[in-house]
Write an enzyme that holds these catalytic residues in place. Structure first.
Site, mmCIF file in Angstrom:
data_model
loop_
_atom_site.group_PDB
_atom_site.id
_atom_site.type_symbol
_atom_site.label_atom_id
_atom_site.label_comp_id
_atom_site.label_asym_id
_atom_site.label_seq_id
_atom_site.Cartn_x
_atom_site.Cartn_y
_atom_site.Cartn_z
ATOM 1 N N GLY A 1 -1.688 2.211 -4.774
ATOM 2 C CA GLY A 1 -0.265 1.918 -4.617
ATOM 3 C C GLY A 1 0.035 1.212 -3.305
ATOM 4 O O GLY A 1 0.880 0.307 -3.243
ATOM 5 N N ASP A 2 -0.652 1.624 -2.245
ATOM 6 C CA ASP A 2 -0.467 0.978 -0.935
ATOM 7 C C ASP A 2 -0.920 -0.479 -0.987
ATOM 8 O O ASP A 2 -0.317 -1.351 -0.370
ATOM 9 C CB ASP A 2 -1.268 1.723 0.135
ATOM 10 C CG ASP A 2 -1.032 3.217 0.091
ATOM 11 O OD1 ASP A 2 0.095 3.627 -0.248
ATOM 12 O OD2 ASP A 2 -1.972 3.975 0.391
#
Length: 300
Positions: A245-246
């Protein structure tokens, strides 16, 4: 300049093992240590895209030194505030399924918090601030709201329910909940793209300019007031979802920083997250480029 804030960074100790038997001796296969924390991950993937950033936050003890040294070796700028206690070490067990053991993090004093706020005040309207991840238990729950309100530049936020909701009236450029976090925010199961889209639009009504929702193996959605993109991702062996997600957040920011269109930036975002899921660590530019052409976007 892009600044990432990681209030509760970590050393991520990743252990691969075939089986895990509680109460017995277990032997690891491969092990890895990485500088971790959501904002730090964003800085690392931005560097892979050739986009400079400065990592802010709190570090302490020998794990904090490991984080600073790792980022400096990667030629990533840092301006961390030193705390007395050790930065946390998180354990990621990779067997037949993934198990995570996350430590609570060190105490942060009011004086140290004020030092960070002063760093935020010095940003310019041209800067972008990425606020991502959890907060140490010693910090007040309104710290995200305080940072968002005093940020003079563009704001990007990736955090869980209450932290995320607290920044919406500061009109972040985009926020990035995943599907599970969206379900937590609205206290309902989301089964269809239309349901996810409606919830994202509700967050836009509350102040977010755009919402990017990661859907794991089902791809991602980018929702604005007038447009919704759905991204389909290629099949592949998922090795490690930590940081995926990052990486998606970093890819979106990198695309915007490079002057790409919204469509191209979102495609780069999804490629970045997908490539990270297919590798042991955060994806390199080569790995991202290898999957970029396989990302398919449609307007829904």
């Amino acid at each position: 300049m892009i600044y990432t804030v990681t209030l509760n960074p970590s050393v991520d100790y990743i252990v691969f093992t075939d089986t895990i038997k509680l109460g017995e001796l277990n032997r690891a296969g491969q092990t890895y240590k990485f500088a971790g924390g959501k904002g730090i991950n964003v800085s690392r993937v931005l560097k892979s895209h050739g986009v400079e950033s400065t990592a802010l936050g709190f570090t302490g003890g020998f794990p904090g030194e490991f984080i600073k040294n790792s980022l400096q070796e990667a030629d990533i700028m840092t301006d961390f505030i030193e705390v007395a206690e050790d930065t946390r070490i998180n354990i990621k067990l990779k067997g037949a399924s993934e198990t995570e053991i996350n430590a609570p993090g060190p105490a942060v004093t009011n004086e140290q918090t004020e030092q960070l706020l002063e760093q935020i005040r010095r940003l310019s309207p041209e800067d972008t601030l990425v606020l991502a991840g959890s907060i140490p238990s010693s910090m007040n729950a309104d710290i995200y709201r305080k940072i968002a309100q005093m940020c003079p530049g563009k704001l990007v936020v990736d955090a869980e329910k209450d932290l995320l909701l607290s920044v919406l009236d500061s009109h972040p450029e985009f926020i990035k909940p995943n599907k599970a976090e969206l379900e937590q925010i609205f206290d309902r199961k989301l089964e269809t793209v239309d349901e996810i889209k409606d919830c994202a639009r509700e967050l836009i009504k509350q102040g977010a300019k755009n919402v990017m929702v990661s859907l794991g193996g089902e791809g991602a959605l980018f929702v604005s007031e007038s447009l919704v993109y759905k991204a389909e991702v290629p099949s592949g062996k998922v090795v490690n979802t930590v940081g995926s997600g990052d990486s998606t957040v970093a890819g979106m920011i990198a695309g915007i920083a490079r002057g790409l269109s919204l469509e191209e930036s979102f495609k780069l975002a999804v490629a970045s997250g997908t490539a990270t899921a297919f590798t042991e660590d955060l994806a390199t530019k080569e790995q991202i480029d290898n999957v970029l052409s396989d990302i398919k976007l449609t307007i829904v």
